[in-house]
Design an enzyme around this catalytic site. Structure first.
Site, PDB file in Angstrom:
ATOM      1  N   SER A 324       0.824  -1.200   0.000  1.00  0.00           N
ATOM      2  CA  SER A 324       0.000   0.000   0.000  1.00  0.00           C
ATOM      3  C   SER A 324       0.865   1.260   0.000  1.00  0.00           C
ATOM      4  O   SER A 324       1.728   1.413  -0.847  1.00  0.00           O
ATOM      5  CB  SER A 324      -0.965  -0.047   1.195  1.00  0.00           C
ATOM      6  OG  SER A 324      -2.005   0.881   1.049  1.00  0.00           O
ATOM      7  N   ASP A 440      -4.828  -4.208  -2.944  1.00  0.00           N
ATOM      8  CA  ASP A 440      -3.875  -3.747  -1.933  1.00  0.00           C
ATOM      9  C   ASP A 440      -3.297  -4.930  -1.145  1.00  0.00           C
ATOM     10  O   ASP A 440      -4.035  -5.790  -0.668  1.00  0.00           O
ATOM     11  CB  ASP A 440      -4.619  -2.799  -0.981  1.00  0.00           C
ATOM     12  CG  ASP A 440      -3.682  -1.987  -0.101  1.00  0.00           C
ATOM     13  OD1 ASP A 440      -2.759  -2.577   0.482  1.00  0.00           O
ATOM     14  OD2 ASP A 440      -3.893  -0.765  -0.005  1.00  0.00           O
TER      15      ASP A 440
END
Length: 564
Positions: A324, A440
């Site tokens: 992320s 993610d």
């Protein structure tokens, strides 16, 4: 040595205390034996009819290896060592095979002659008892401190790289918190290998330096734990026979030697840049530092605080991985940006206007309106470059919804990898690539510690932004009065909080796989609070400073600038 020459025996511990007449008597009872490389001095299972004293050369003690079906080396013998005395004392068959590594000369003493020596010279029995007692103590100590034994590394150099050896040895010593020794095998492989065991007992890394075309190179490789080859690209063919066992480091133009571990450049004056020599020193001493940067949205400013502390302490990051926001900051660093430049990039990329667009959902099926904005930010801040172009290994961690497994991205355009690595489920759709639906990395690997090791780091520092250990208020500020979020953002904030909660244990577990785990403590905040950048930065600085002594115990800083 001849039968009438007692001089060598007088220097052997087994015969200490005998006068000249006694040494002459023992010498007369022994006969010299010569063994070619690979020839057995004695074999396991044979009757122990004699002992041997090695006068010249080297030998190995080998035992069967059930795992491989072959044999394994359990000890190395050099000048002055005694072979086969236990069989003479116990009457049992020989327990191991001893093989000459190079041309070796030994003195053999038969059973009857040995009995005569013990009868006429009781000092020999006392010496033998002392030798066996010490050997047992040394074996026990080695078992107790097995993990502290040094590593033997063959540094195989081509002719054009020989002048770099002093610099490389110095760089290796500068990077390692344990002592480093170098043994020159160029002139005498026998002398270097004879000194190896003692050097390993006192040093963390022992470099055995040998030429790439040395005739006894195979012998050196038998006695080391690891092989690192440094040659010009035009010399690479000379070491191709070493195969997968060796780490091949080439000196040549960028892009040469695709299979090489690394390609070092030469400046216009022909010298290898200092940063490349220092990298090789870290590789030889196993002190290459990797950073595993965790997920956490705006809290990613803390990653920049960690970089700042490491840079000020003099560390170079050799590998960077991220999930992320960790992937975003990691990619920027891999492009060559220092902590100050990272902060400037972060503030310029995530302005209030951009942040508002990033987390805005339209009224039609929750379609994200900020995806194009995010793509533009990533393209602009990564200069439209690909991961393969980066000067150090970089991994963006994602998760594939189709196969339900982590997918580390190590190639392709950086901006696309970052879109996949930040495809947060409540906000953005999966990033589709080659039949994969990537989201993610937070979903499975919030802190990609394992990926840093896989990418070549020897020592990994993890930074976990998701923790139960939080502050009720930021330092110097009063505790805030809770206020409900704006109506339009309430559902999104709740989803982000739930994701945070769901990944608490996973984040800690992945972070703790690192050698040094850094966990900043944050005051009241959410993933979207980019306006709290100063607070997040300071939290990262503070947490990194607290853990710095742990890193210093594993690797010494070299005060090297970022790669260019």
């Amino acid at each position: 040595m001849t039968r009438s020459d007692p001089c060598v025996l007088g220097r052997n511990e087994l015969f200490q205390g005998l006068d000249e007449q006694g040494l002459e008597h023992v010498a007369a009872l022994m006969r010299p034996r010569r063994f070619e490389p690979g020839e057995a001095v004695c074999r396991a299972g044979d009757e122990g009819e004699s002992l041997f004293v090695i006068v010249e050369g080297l030998a190995q003690v080998v035992l069967p290896d059930p795992d491989s079906g072959g044999t394994r080396v359990v000890a190395k013998l050099r000048r002055g060592d005694v072979v086969g005395e236990m069989s003479l004392l116990s009457g049992e068959p020989r327990s191991a095979t001893v093989v000459a590594s190079i041309r070796t000369v030994a003195l053999e003493l038969g059973r009857a002659a040995f009995a005569e020596v013990l009868t006429r010279h009781p000092a020999v029995l006392a010496n033998l008892t002392r030798i066996l007692t010490r050997r047992l103590a040394e074996t026990t100590a080695r078992v107790a401190a097995r993990g502290q034994r040094g590593e033997a590394v063959a540094l195989v150099v081509g002719r054009s790289a020989e002048n770099l050896v002093p610099e490389i040895v110095a760089a290796t010593a500068a990077a390692s918190p344990r002592a480093v020794a170098a043994l020159d095998a160029q002139d005498s492989v026998e002398d270097a290998l004879a000194a190896l065991d003692d050097a390993l007992a006192a040093h963390g890394t022992v470099l055995v330096v040998v030429g790439a075309v040395h005739e006894l190179l195979p012998l050196v490789l038998e006695h080391v734990d690891r092989v690192v080859v440094l040659v010009e690209t035009r010399e690479a063919a000379a070491v191709a026979r070493l195969g997968q066992r060796a780490d091949i480091v080439l000196i040549g133009p960028a892009g040469a030697g695709a299979d090489a571990l690394r390609v070092l450049s030469r400046d216009e004056d022909g010298t290898v840049p200092r940063r490349d020599v220092e990298w090789l020193g870290r590789h030889l001493s196993r002190t290459k530092v990797g950073l595993a940067l965790g997920a956490g949205g705006a809290k990613g400013y803390a990653h920049i605080g960690v970089f700042e502390v490491l840079e000020q302490a003099g560390y170079t990051v050799d590998v960077v991985t991220g999930s992320s926001i960790g992937a975003v900051v990691g990619a920027w660093h891999a492009l060559g940006r220092d902590a100050g430049e990272l902060e400037t990039t972060m503030r310029g990329a995530f302005t209030p206007e951009v942040v508002e667009e990033m987390f805005t959902l339209s009224s039609m099926a929750g379609r994200p309106t900020g995806l194009e904005t995010l793509a533009r930010v990533f393209r602009d801040t990564t200069e439209d470059r690909s991961i393969e172009e980066l000067p150090l290994p970089f991994v963006a961690m994602t998760a594939d919804l189709n196969e339900r497994r982590p997918v580390p991205l190590t190639e392709g355009p950086i901006w696309q990898a970052l879109l996949a690595a930040t495809a947060l489920a409540p906000v953005y759709p999966p990033y589709e690539r080659d039949g994969q639906r990537l989201v993610d990395g937070l979903a499975l690997v919030p802190v990609p510690t394992g990926a840093a090791f896989d990418a070549g780091a020897d020592i990994v520092v993890s930074v976990n932004l998701i923790s139960r250990d939080t502050l009720s208020a930021w330092p110097g500020e009063p505790e805030p009065t809770p206020t409900p979020p704006a109506r339009g953002s309430r559902m999104l904030d709740t989803l982000l909080e739930v994701m945070d909660l769901a990944q608490l244990d996973s984040s800690v577990r992945h972070a703790e796989l690192a050698d040094v785990a850094i966990t900043p403590r944050f005051g009241p905040s959410t993933w979207r609070d980019f306006h709290l950048g100063d607070h997040f930065l300071e939290a990262g600085r503070k947490a990194a400073a607290e853990e710095l002594p742990r890193l210093q115990a594993l690797a010494r800083p070299q005060l090297t600038s970022l790669p260019t």
